[in-house]
Design an enzyme around this catalytic site. Structure first.
Site, mmCIF file in Angstrom:
data_model
loop_
_atom_site.group_PDB
_atom_site.id
_atom_site.type_symbol
_atom_site.label_atom_id
_atom_site.label_comp_id
_atom_site.label_asym_id
_atom_site.label_seq_id
_atom_site.Cartn_x
_atom_site.Cartn_y
_atom_site.Cartn_z
ATOM 1 N N HIS A 159 0.852 -1.204 0.000
ATOM 2 C CA HIS A 159 0.000 0.000 0.000
ATOM 3 C C HIS A 159 0.890 1.257 0.000
ATOM 4 O O HIS A 159 0.871 2.039 0.964
ATOM 5 C CB HIS A 159 -0.904 -0.028 1.231
ATOM 6 C CG HIS A 159 -2.109 0.856 1.128
ATOM 7 N ND1 HIS A 159 -2.037 2.221 1.048
ATOM 8 C CD2 HIS A 159 -3.438 0.558 1.086
ATOM 9 C CE1 HIS A 159 -3.252 2.731 0.977
ATOM 10 N NE2 HIS A 159 -4.117 1.747 0.993
ATOM 11 N N GLU A 264 -0.402 1.261 -5.688
ATOM 12 C CA GLU A 264 -0.344 0.090 -4.813
ATOM 13 C C GLU A 264 -0.385 -1.219 -5.621
ATOM 14 O O GLU A 264 -1.484 -1.653 -6.026
ATOM 15 C CB GLU A 264 -1.517 0.131 -3.848
ATOM 16 C CG GLU A 264 -1.728 1.456 -3.152
ATOM 17 C CD GLU A 264 -3.102 1.577 -2.536
ATOM 18 O OE1 GLU A 264 -3.754 0.533 -2.283
ATOM 19 O OE2 GLU A 264 -3.548 2.716 -2.289
#
Ligand code: TA6
Length: 297
Positions: A159, A264
């Site tokens: 992330h 991500e």
């Protein structure tokens, strides 16, 4: 000293440049600072918790075994959003290479957050490898199904919060032609824009992006970040913009959305089903490159 360990974190310094460093918090094995020649490449909220009380808001939180919030799977649906890897304290396994300095962290049921492994009682072993190059940062993951009998079903995602000077001058390229799921509109469409630009909350999953597409974050015509992926077919692009930033207590300064974009890489469009004893490997490499526009429709 290329690797320094404290109670809470591990700091790597490149042997050829003392101003090229990466800092990994043992909580979540979260990379929360990566400096190239003393220039920070990642965005971290000034209100990010670094005390293990909640996942770090920024850097490279690790998403496993579930992306987002699952509503249907018997066990995955009991886990919090984005699973348990980012809110467990990983074990520092040591240095595996001197140049480029490379270290590993491990997580399994024996050291993962016990409140969460109770909800998701699976046999697994994770090894995160962090490699600090003079001109790149590579994070690689190995997931092993340590069960003798059960399959392991999971998502994986890095992330990554990338820093930019100004989101309104920034675009993300090389996703043209990809199928996207807009999480805000709950709609699927084919991306036809030659580049992604940002003027409101943006939250989309780009699916099955060929590995030869190196996604770039470009500002004023210059790529400030280039992302290479291995075995991570999907890429989420997210910017919370004004309202969502205001709603996150650990997102500070509230204007911080202007200085970040999440790109991500992951496997989130469906689940990986790993047979007993098997291993799954994937990685992201962040580096600097020339502008390479791949607008193949
Ligand atoms: O990756 C995008 C996303 O799934 C967004 O929908 C937003 O929820 C973001 O992750 C942050 O999630 P978090 O649980 O860290 O607040």
């Amino acid at each position: 000293m290329t690797v320094k360990e404290t109670d809470q974190e591990v700091i790597l310094t490149h042997p050829k440049d003392a101003n090229t460093t990466v800092t990994i918090l043992k909580y979540g094995a979260t990379v929360y600072s990566w400096k190239m020649a003393n220039k920070e490449q990642l965005w971290v909220s000034t209100a990010a918790k670094l005390d293990g009380s909640k996942p770090v808001r920024g850097g490279i939180p690790l998403v496993f075994p579930v992306f987002g919030k699952n509503a249907t799977d018997e066990h995955l649906s009991k886990l919090p959003q984005h699973g348990l890897a980012r809110n467990s304290t990983w074990e520092f396994l040591g240095q595996v290479k001197n140049d480029p300095p490379t270290v590993q962290f491990g997580l399994g049921p024996e050291n993962a957050n016990p409140e969460l492994t109770k909800l998701w009682p699976m046999d697994f072993s994770l090894i995160l490898t962090v490699e600090l190059g003079i001109d790149h940062l590579k994070t690689a993951i190995e997931v092993q199904n340590t069960s003798n009998s059960n399959e392991l079903k999971f998502n994986w995602l890095f992330h990554t919060y990338l820093r930019t000077e100004d989101i309104e001058d920034t675009m993300v390229t090389n996703l043209t032609g990809m199928t996207a799921y807009d999480q805000l509109l709950a709609e699927t469409y084919v991306e036809r824009h030659p580049a992604l630009t940002f003027s409101e909350e943006f939250d989309r999953i780009y699916k099955k992006v060929p590995e030869n597409r190196n996604i770039q974050v470009v500002r004023h015509g210059q790529p400030i970040h280039t992302l290479k992926r291995e075995n991570l077919p999907d890429t989420v692009v997210w910017n919370p913009w004004i309202k969502k930033s205001a709603g996150m207590a650990d997102f500070e300064p509230k204007s911080g959305f202007k200085n970040m974009v999440c790109v991500e890489p992951g496997h989130v469009n469906d689940f990986i089903i790993l047979p007993p004893g098997e291993k799954w490997n994937a990685s992201q490499t962040l580096y600097k490159d020339d502008l390479k526009f791949q607008a193949i429709m």
